[in-house]
Design a protein around this motif. Structure first.
Motif: not given
Ligand code: ADP
Length: 255
Positions: A100-110, A154-159
């Motif tokens: 999940l950390t990897y997914a977060a970093r891919l989305h650019g979350l610091p 990434a708290s998306p607008d669309l799921l």
């Protein structure tokens, strides 16, 4: 209001000659922002083909698809999107937290906000206790919960969720429904693919019913179901689960 997903006369054909399959035959609809829309239909109806085309995994044969106002596959749309595939698979050697950390970093979350978000989501989907176990050891239901957390990182607008209840026990299904309602209250648009009408009926306001690659019905869920409601509902009342299961001959079940 600009639709979050729109389809205009979309055709998709796989293969050629005798292997040719017409998976989508002129599909048109709009999904409006802020709605929870069920995309339902039997196996082979064309649901996954439609979603994968909209995400840009492959092109359509003809017609036009737009996701969040852009062409399929546009990075502008993909960064505002959370997607749970029907059978999510994960690097088995990572723990749930690492994945999940990897997914977060891919989305650019610091870093710092990524790790806070990861723990918050692992808790929300109910697998925080197993966060440091390798994904290899997760049950199907735990993997499904991790897939949901990944879609929401990434708290998306669309799921877009393809069979999100798959592999979940009744408690898990209730938790996921509650989670999706919270996202809905926050204004997230949700497209929910399923062949289980009950889940769709409880969660969705709008419905697109596909069969044989065509849209058969679309509109408000109650209107569509009322319109199609020529059937029987069976209500079973019993004192306990044991009463309900007692008449079943379990010895025959393994034959
Ligand atoms: P659903 O998601 O509603 O179960 P699909 O979109 O997976 O339906 O499939 C629609 C039709 O397209 C089915 O007849 C299926 O067999 C066919 N199909 C799906 N993917 C492929 C593929 N990669 N190659 C050939 N036919 C495919």
């Amino acid at each position: 209001m600009e639709p979050v997903l729109s389809a205009r006369q979309v055709f998709k054909t796989y293969g050629r000659g005798r292997k040719r399959v017409e998976a989508l035959k002129g599909v048109s609809f709009d999904v409006l922002p802020g709605t929870v829309t069920g995309l339902i239909g039997p196996n082979g109806a064309g649901k996954s083909t439609l979603i994968k085309s909209a995400l840009g995994f492959f092109g359509v044969t003809s017609g036009e698809l737009q996701l969040l106002g852009n062409e399929p596959g546009s990075p502008h749309s993909l960064k505002r999107l959370g997607y749970l595939p029907e059978n999510p698979s994960f690097p088995q050697y990572l723990s749930g937290r690492e994945f999940l950390t990897y997914a977060a970093r891919l989305h650019g979350l610091p870093g710092r906000s990524a790790s806070e978000k990861v723990d918050e989501l692992l808790d929300e989907v109910g697998i925080l206790h197993a966060a440091d176990r390798r994904v290899r050891s997760y049950s199907k239901g735990m993997a499904q919960r991790l897939g949901l957390a990944q879609a929401m990182i990434a708290s998306p607008d669309l799921l877009i969720l393809d069979e999100p209840m798959s592999g979940l026990d009744p408690l898990g299904r209730a938790q996921v429904k509650a989670m999706l309602r919270r996202r809905q209250d926050d204004g997230t648009s949700i497209i929910f693919c399923s062949h289980i009408l009950d889940d769709v009926e409880r969660l969705c306001e709008d419905l697109i019913m596909l069969a044989g690659g065509e849209v058969r019905h679309q509109g408000n869920v109650n209107d569509v179901l009322l319109d199609r409601g020529q059937g029987w509902e069976t209500l079973i009342r019993c004192a306990s689960l044991a009463d309900l299961l007692a008449p079943i001959d379990w010895t025959a079940a393994g034959d």
